[in-house]
Design a protein around this motif. Sequence first.
Motif, PDB file in Angstrom:
ATOM      1  N   MET A 119       0.830  -1.247   0.121  1.00  0.00           N
ATOM      2  CA  MET A 119       0.063   0.197  -0.015  1.00  0.00           C
ATOM      3  C   MET A 119       0.908   1.118  -0.035  1.00  0.00           C
ATOM      4  O   MET A 119       2.091   1.219   0.608  1.00  0.00           O
ATOM      5  N   GLY A 120       0.268   2.282  -0.410  1.00  0.00           N
ATOM      6  CA  GLY A 120       1.054   3.543  -0.476  1.00  0.00           C
ATOM      7  C   GLY A 120       0.193   4.765  -0.661  1.00  0.00           C
ATOM      8  O   GLY A 120      -0.915   4.586  -1.019  1.00  0.00           O
ATOM      9  N   LYS A 121       0.728   5.984  -0.797  1.00  0.00           N
ATOM     10  CA  LYS A 121       0.071   7.102  -0.907  1.00  0.00           C
ATOM     11  C   LYS A 121       0.478   7.739  -2.294  1.00  0.00           C
ATOM     12  O   LYS A 121       1.506   7.658  -2.728  1.00  0.00           O
ATOM     13  N   VAL A 128       4.386   6.634  -3.060  1.00  0.00           N
ATOM     14  CA  VAL A 128       5.235   6.409  -2.016  1.00  0.00           C
ATOM     15  C   VAL A 128       4.799   5.132  -1.152  1.00  0.00           C
ATOM     16  O   VAL A 128       3.776   5.394  -0.479  1.00  0.00           O
ATOM     17  N   PRO A 129       5.212   3.831  -1.422  1.00  0.00           N
ATOM     18  CA  PRO A 129       4.783   2.953  -0.869  1.00  0.00           C
ATOM     19  C   PRO A 129       5.316   3.101   0.743  1.00  0.00           C
ATOM     20  O   PRO A 129       6.424   3.387   0.958  1.00  0.00           O
ATOM     21  N   GLY A 130       4.488   2.499   1.586  1.00  0.00           N
ATOM     22  CA  GLY A 130       4.571   2.522   2.889  1.00  0.00           C
ATOM     23  C   GLY A 130       4.533   3.890   3.595  1.00  0.00           C
ATOM     24  O   GLY A 130       5.123   4.255   4.826  1.00  0.00           O
ATOM     25  N   TYR A 131       4.034   4.852   2.938  1.00  0.00           N
ATOM     26  CA  TYR A 131       4.025   6.289   3.561  1.00  0.00           C
ATOM     27  C   TYR A 131       3.428   6.303   4.904  1.00  0.00           C
ATOM     28  O   TYR A 131       2.333   5.719   5.188  1.00  0.00           O
ATOM     29  N   ARG A 132       4.033   7.082   5.773  1.00  0.00           N
ATOM     30  CA  ARG A 132       3.585   7.418   7.177  1.00  0.00           C
ATOM     31  C   ARG A 132       3.976   8.387   7.635  1.00  0.00           C
ATOM     32  O   ARG A 132       5.384   8.729   7.875  1.00  0.00           O
ATOM     33  N   PRO A 177       9.668   5.403   3.518  1.00  0.00           N
ATOM     34  CA  PRO A 177      10.612   4.347   3.907  1.00  0.00           C
ATOM     35  C   PRO A 177      11.200   3.429   2.650  1.00  0.00           C
ATOM     36  O   PRO A 177      12.244   2.985   2.804  1.00  0.00           O
ATOM     37  N   LEU A 178      10.559   3.477   1.568  1.00  0.00           N
ATOM     38  CA  LEU A 178      10.857   2.756   0.470  1.00  0.00           C
ATOM     39  C   LEU A 178      11.107   3.668  -0.624  1.00  0.00           C
ATOM     40  O   LEU A 178      11.170   3.091  -1.773  1.00  0.00           O
ATOM     41  N   GLY A 179      11.088   4.818  -0.590  1.00  0.00           N
ATOM     42  CA  GLY A 179      11.487   5.935  -1.617  1.00  0.00           C
ATOM     43  C   GLY A 179      10.339   6.473  -2.408  1.00  0.00           C
ATOM     44  O   GLY A 179       9.024   6.020  -2.197  1.00  0.00           O
ATOM     45  N   VAL A 180      10.323   7.091  -3.484  1.00  0.00           N
ATOM     46  CA  VAL A 180       9.356   7.641  -4.393  1.00  0.00           C
ATOM     47  C   VAL A 180       9.460   7.148  -5.850  1.00  0.00           C
ATOM     48  O   VAL A 180      10.556   6.963  -6.221  1.00  0.00           O
ATOM     49  N   TRP A 181       8.318   6.792  -6.287  1.00  0.00           N
ATOM     50  CA  TRP A 181       8.315   6.141  -7.726  1.00  0.00           C
ATOM     51  C   TRP A 181       7.652   7.112  -8.781  1.00  0.00           C
ATOM     52  O   TRP A 181       6.420   7.514  -8.324  1.00  0.00           O
ATOM     53  N   SER A 182       8.125   7.481  -9.845  1.00  0.00           N
ATOM     54  CA  SER A 182       7.326   8.353 -10.587  1.00  0.00           C
ATOM     55  C   SER A 182       6.397   7.626 -11.672  1.00  0.00           C
ATOM     56  O   SER A 182       6.825   6.453 -11.991  1.00  0.00           O
ATOM     57  N   GLY A 183       5.354   8.170 -12.047  1.00  0.00           N
ATOM     58  CA  GLY A 183       4.472   7.645 -12.946  1.00  0.00           C
ATOM     59  C   GLY A 183       4.989   7.729 -14.346  1.00  0.00           C
ATOM     60  O   GLY A 183       5.478   8.642 -14.792  1.00  0.00           O
TER      61      GLY A 183
END
Length: 229
Positions: free
Chosen positions: A1-3, A54-58, A63-69
């Motif tokens: 899950m992520g935001k 951002v997976p694992g956002y809190r 915690p696992l970085g940012v991924w671009s679309g």
Amino acid sequence: MGKLFFYTPDGEPSHCSAASIASANKNTIWTAGHCVHLGDGSGDAGWMTHFMYVPGYRDGAEPLGVWSGARTFVASAWTQDMDWEEADMAAIVLNPRLDGNLEDVVGFAFGYTFAENATDYANTAMLGYPVEGYQRTDLNGERLMYCVGDTTDASFLNPFDDRLKMDCDMGKGASGGPLVWGPENDPRIVGASSHHEADKDTLQRVSDDHFSSEHGSYAAAVINSANNA
């Protein structure tokens, strides 16, 4: 899950929820159609832009970085007709990073079960990052929340309405979060947080009923398109 962060067509920052979904490219997330396109028939002018996952956002942590679309996939029944009953879902293929694909770095992706006329799933979890909720004032979108319960057919009186309904007080911000069902060793996405009931005049939410579009042929077509990208 992520935001999932993005900009609306008028340049305003916004966010939804999303989840890693099993795919051939290992870089795909599942979310709601209205988190990707306005659904108003405006064509290219209706797309959201600058997707960042951002997976694992809190609480602001990544915690696992940012991924671009990289590419978005959504049914034309949403982009042209705003079909809440069958088409409010989308897949976003992300750009790979130097340290690998999303699924490899995160270590997991949900499977999925997309079937026509399938509405009743016991012990289903709905997950998301809500900033609003039904009769709640303690939500700010900074932490992953969830509801657990059974999904049912949204309308027994209308055979063409096969939305999934479950009791959940999450609201805005949770959109796109998955409805997950199945055993612990094989959890599967069967829907995506989409919308709730509101009073026609005041637009205020009237219950904790929460809906997902039916995840049938449209959902299958969307994930198949992402797999072939």
